[in-house]
Design an enzyme around this catalytic site. Structure first.
Site, PDB file in Angstrom:
ATOM      1  N   ARG A  58     -70.487 -21.494  11.308  1.00  0.00           N
ATOM      2  CA  ARG A  58     -71.388 -20.453  10.803  1.00  0.00           C
ATOM      3  C   ARG A  58     -71.785 -19.432  11.865  1.00  0.00           C
ATOM      4  NH1 ARG A  58     -71.424 -24.652   7.817  1.00  0.00           N
ATOM      5  NH2 ARG A  58     -71.230 -25.655   9.829  1.00  0.00           N
ATOM      6  N   THR A  59     -72.236 -19.888  13.009  1.00  0.00           N
ATOM      7  CA  THR A  59     -72.833 -18.942  13.963  1.00  0.00           C
ATOM      8  C   THR A  59     -71.794 -17.967  14.491  1.00  0.00           C
ATOM      9  OG1 THR A  59     -74.336 -20.729  14.547  1.00  0.00           O
ATOM     10  CG2 THR A  59     -74.349 -18.799  15.974  1.00  0.00           C
ATOM     11  N   LYS A  87     -60.771 -24.030  33.996  1.00  0.00           N
ATOM     12  CA  LYS A  87     -60.231 -24.072  35.369  1.00  0.00           C
ATOM     13  C   LYS A  87     -61.339 -24.171  36.399  1.00  0.00           C
ATOM     14  CE  LYS A  87     -56.885 -20.593  33.935  1.00  0.00           C
ATOM     15  NZ  LYS A  87     -56.602 -19.181  34.165  1.00  0.00           N
ATOM     16  N   ARG A 108     -72.647 -19.629  23.062  1.00  0.00           N
ATOM     17  CA  ARG A 108     -73.028 -21.020  22.736  1.00  0.00           C
ATOM     18  C   ARG A 108     -72.506 -21.902  23.859  1.00  0.00           C
ATOM     19  NH1 ARG A 108     -72.553 -24.104  17.071  1.00  0.00           N
ATOM     20  NH2 ARG A 108     -74.387 -22.788  16.788  1.00  0.00           N
ATOM     21  N   HIS A 136     -82.042 -22.368  19.448  1.00  0.00           N
ATOM     22  CA  HIS A 136     -81.049 -21.660  18.612  1.00  0.00           C
ATOM     23  C   HIS A 136     -81.837 -20.550  17.898  1.00  0.00           C
ATOM     24  CE1 HIS A 136     -77.578 -20.782  16.309  1.00  0.00           C
ATOM     25  NE2 HIS A 136     -77.275 -21.975  15.835  1.00  0.00           N
TER      26      HIS A 136
HETATM   27  N1   CP Z   1     -76.086 -23.724  11.923  1.00  0.00           N
HETATM   28  C1   CP Z   1     -75.147 -23.683  12.902  1.00  0.00           C
HETATM   29  O1   CP Z   1     -75.436 -23.431  14.078  1.00  0.00           O
HETATM   30  O2   CP Z   1     -73.887 -23.959  12.455  1.00  0.00           O
HETATM   31  P1   CP Z   1     -72.577 -23.915  13.349  1.00  0.00           P
HETATM   32  O3   CP Z   1     -72.690 -25.027  14.357  1.00  0.00           O
HETATM   33  O4   CP Z   1     -71.430 -24.109  12.373  1.00  0.00           O
HETATM   34  O5   CP Z   1     -72.532 -22.583  14.036  1.00  0.00           O
END
Ligand code: CP
Length: 309
Positions: A58-59, A87, A108, A136
Site C-alpha cells: 500500500r504505502t 553492498k 521505509r 508511520h
Molecule cells: N499499511 C501499510 O503500511 O501497508 P504496507 O506495508 O503494504 O505499505
C-alpha cells in the site's frame, strides 16, 4: 507556499492542528478533482524517489500513484537487496546520492530513527513511510482522513486500538496524531504487547482518556472505531513468542452483534488472521476504503512539502 513547504514528515506528533487541517483540506480537494476525472499536473517536471528497505504494497504503490496522479514521475527502490545498501552503503550516502536525482524522497527502513537520519543528510523533503517499530506518520494521516469520512467527526469518539501495540508503528503514529483531538482511547493488547509507556504518558499529559485491557470484546462494545492490527512477526526475536501471541485476537462477524450502531472497523493492512473475511461485507468494515484514502492524502503531502499544492 504553505507552512508545510520544504518540511520533512517524520513523526505524527510533529504536526500543529492547522497543519493537519491543511493536509485534510488539500486531500479533499484532490479527491474531488480525481472523482471529476480531472487530470492534474502540479508536480509536472518533479521526481519522487521511493526507497523501500522493508516490504510494502500500500504505502509504496499509493505514494507512486499519488505522484503520477499529480503529473510527476517516480524512481523506485522496492527492496534493499536490489540497491547498493546490500553492498554496505550507508543510509547517509544513499540519501546524498538520491538528492541529486529527486525532488522528494519517501523512505521505509527497518531501523527506528532512520527517517530522522535521512532528513539530517539532505535539504530535500523526506517522508517517513515507516521506520522499524517507530512511526508511520503518513498512515496516521490517512487513518484520520478515513475516520473523518466514515464517522463525520473525530472529537467525542472512543477509539479502540487492538493487537500489537508495542511494535505496531501505525498505532504509535495514530495515537500521537489523535492526541490533538478530544478522543478517548481503549488500548487492547496482550500484556507483552502493550502501548509504549512514553506514548501513554504523552497522551495522558494532553488529558486524553485511556483504558487498557486484554479483552477485545470489552473494547469492541465500547468503541466507535475499532482499529485492528496484526502481530508484527518481523519484530520478534523469539519465534516461539510470536507463535504464542499471533492469534491473540481474531475479529469475527458474530462478535459484531455487540458493536455500537454506526461502528467502524479499520486496519492498516496487511491482515494475517486478525479479521475473518466474513467481516469484509459488514457496512462498517472500512479497511479497503482506508487503503484507497492513501492516494489523496499522499497527493496532498507530496504537493505540500514540495511547495506545489
Ligand atoms: N499499511 C501499510 O503500511 O501497508 P504496507 O506495508 O503494504 O505499505
Amino acid at each position: 507556499m504553505t507552512k508545510l513547504s520544504k518540511k520533512d514528515v517524520l513523526r505524527a506528533d510533529q504536526f500543529k492542528p492547522e497543519e493537519i487541517d491543511l493536509i485534510m483540506e488539500t486531500a479533499r480537494g484532490y479527491e474531488q478533482a480525481l472523482s471529476e476525472g480531472k487530470v492534474l499536473d502540479v508536480m509536472r517536471g518533479k521526481v519522487l524517489s521511493t526507497l523501500f528497505y522493508e516490504p510494502s504494497t500500500r504505502t509504496r504503490l499509493s505514494f507512486e500513484t499519488a505522484m503520477l496522479r499529480l503529473g510527476g514521475q517516480v524512481i523506485s527502490v522496492a527492496e534493499a537487496k536490489s540497491s547498493s545498501a546490500a553492498k554496505g552503503e550507508s543510509l547517509r550516502d544513499t540519501i546524498k546520492t538520491v538528492e541529486g536525482y529527486a525532488d522528494v524522497i519517501v523512505l521505509r527502513h527497518p531501523q527506528t530513527g532512520a527517517a530522522q537520519e535521512a532528513a539530517a543528510a539532505t535539504n530535500k523533503p523526506i517522508l517517513n513511510a515507516g521506520d522499524g517499530a517507530g512511526q508511520h506518520p503518513t498512515q496516521s494521516l490517512l487513518d484520520l482522513y478515513t475516520i473523518l469520512k466514515e464517522q463525520g467527526k473525530v472529537d467525542g469518539l472512543t477509539i479502540a486500538l487492538a493487537g500489537d501495540l508495542k511494535n505496531g508503528r501505525t498505532v504509535h503514529s495514530l495515537a500521537d496524531l489523535l492526541g490533538n483531538y478530544n478522543v478517548n482511547f481503549i488500548f487492547v493488547s496482550p500484556e507483552a504487547l502493550r502501548m509504549p509507556v512514553e506514548i501513554v504518558s504523552r497522551l495522558k499529559e494532553r488529558g486524553i482518556g485511556i483504558t487498557e485491557t486484554e479483552d477485545l470484546n470489552e473494547g469492541l462494545r465500547a468503541c466507535d472505531v475499532l482499529y485492528m492490527t496484526r502481530i508484527q512477526r518481523e519484530r520478534f526475536d523469539d519465534p516461539s513468542e510470536y507463535d504464542r501471541l499471533k492469534d491473540a485476537y481474531v475479529l469475527t462477524r458474530v462478535m459484531l452483534e455487540d458493536a455500537k450502531p454506526g461502528f467502524t472497523i479499520m486496519h492498516p493492512l496487511p491482515r494475517v488472521n486478525e479479521i475473518a473475511t466474513d467481516v469484509d461485507s459488514y457496512d462498517g468494515a472500512a479497511y479497503f476504503r482506508q487503503a484507497a484514502n492513501g492516494i489523496p492524502i499522499r497527493m496532498a503531502l507530496l504537493a505540500l512539502v514540495t511547495g506545489n499544492a
